[in-house]
Write a protein that holds these residues in place. Sequence first.
Motif, short mmCIF file in Angstrom:
data_model
loop_
_atom_site.label_atom_id
_atom_site.label_comp_id
_atom_site.label_asym_id
_atom_site.label_seq_id
_atom_site.Cartn_x
_atom_site.Cartn_y
_atom_site.Cartn_z
N THR A 1 -66.96 25.28 -11.15
CA THR A 1 -65.79 24.51 -10.74
C THR A 1 -64.64 24.80 -11.70
O THR A 1 -64.84 25.36 -12.78
N SER A 2 -63.45 24.39 -11.30
CA SER A 2 -62.28 24.59 -12.16
C SER A 2 -62.47 23.87 -13.50
O SER A 2 -62.15 24.42 -14.56
N GLY B 1 -62.64 25.55 -17.29
CA GLY B 1 -61.80 25.09 -18.39
C GLY B 1 -62.61 24.72 -19.61
O GLY B 1 -62.23 25.05 -20.75
N THR C 1 -58.59 30.99 -11.25
CA THR C 1 -59.88 31.68 -11.16
C THR C 1 -60.76 31.06 -10.09
O THR C 1 -61.41 31.76 -9.30
N TYR C 2 -60.79 29.74 -10.05
CA TYR C 2 -61.62 29.05 -9.07
C TYR C 2 -61.14 29.32 -7.64
O TYR C 2 -61.94 29.56 -6.74
N LYS C 3 -59.81 29.29 -7.46
CA LYS C 3 -59.24 29.40 -6.11
C LYS C 3 -59.31 30.82 -5.57
O LYS C 3 -59.62 31.03 -4.39
N SER D 1 -57.97 28.31 -15.20
CA SER D 1 -59.19 27.79 -14.58
C SER D 1 -59.01 27.61 -13.08
O SER D 1 -59.85 28.02 -12.27
N GLY D 2 -57.90 26.98 -12.70
CA GLY D 2 -57.65 26.73 -11.28
C GLY D 2 -57.44 28.00 -10.50
O GLY D 2 -57.94 28.15 -9.37
N ALA E 1 -61.92 34.91 -15.84
CA ALA E 1 -61.17 33.91 -16.60
C ALA E 1 -61.11 34.28 -18.08
O ALA E 1 -60.05 34.21 -18.72
N SER F 1 -55.72 25.02 -17.82
CA SER F 1 -55.96 24.51 -16.47
C SER F 1 -55.46 25.50 -15.41
O SER F 1 -56.08 25.65 -14.35
N GLY G 1 -64.55 31.49 -8.90
CA GLY G 1 -65.04 30.88 -10.14
C GLY G 1 -65.66 31.85 -11.11
O GLY G 1 -66.53 31.46 -11.91
#
Length: 203
Positions: free
Chosen positions: A104-105, A109, A137-139, A134-135, A148, A131, A143
Motif C-alpha cells: 500500500t502507499s 512510505g 509508486t502505488y498508483k 509512495s502514492g 520507489a 508521500s 506498489g
Amino acid sequence: YISCSQYPSLNKILRKLNNLPFKSNSELQNIFIDKIKADPKIIILDELNQVSDVIEVYNFLNTLHREAYVPIIVITNKWNAMEDMPTDARLTLVFEPLDFGAYTSAQIGDILKYRLGLLKEKIDIGEHEISFISGFTYKYYLGSIRIALNVLLKCIVDNDFSLDNIEQKFADIHNKDFSALLHKINDSEKEFLNILVDLSEFK
C-alpha cells in the motif's frame, strides 16, 4: 538468496552463487551443483523478471532440481512468468504459485522512511515528498518498492527532492523499463502488443 536486479543474467547469478570470478556457465553450474549436493540450501531468486536470459536460468534451475533436488523459490512480478519456461523445465519445476498483494502507499512510505533512517547522514526530505513518491509508486507502478527506492536514491544523488525532479525520475525509469521490456517479451506477448497497436489505429 539472489536479487536478479543486481545479477541480471545466468552467468552473473552463477558467479554470485559460487563467489567465483568469470568462468563459463557450464563450469559454474557443475561447481555449484557439487557444492549444493554436499551442503543443501534453499535457492531463492528474487525479481526473476529482471533477468535478460530467463530461459537459460530456467534450464539451470531444471538441471539443479534434477541433480540436487533442493527447494527453489522464484519471485517475480510478471503475471505469466511460467510461459517463459521451456517444456522440459515446466514438467520438472512444478512451482506452486503464491500471489503477494502489492504494498500500500502507507507501507511504501514506511519502508522509505526506515531505509532513510539507516543512513549515517541525515537526508533533508519532507513528509510530503515521501508521500508523493509512495502514492505515485502505488498508483502507477503496482506498489513496486524497487522503483520507489530507485527514485529516492536518484533524488538523493541529485540532492533535489522537488516534485518536478521526482516526476522526472519516475519518467526516466518508465522509459528505461519499457525499452528493456520490449527486448524481453516472448512471441505471444509481442503478438498481443501488435494487436493492441493495430486496434488503437481504429480509434
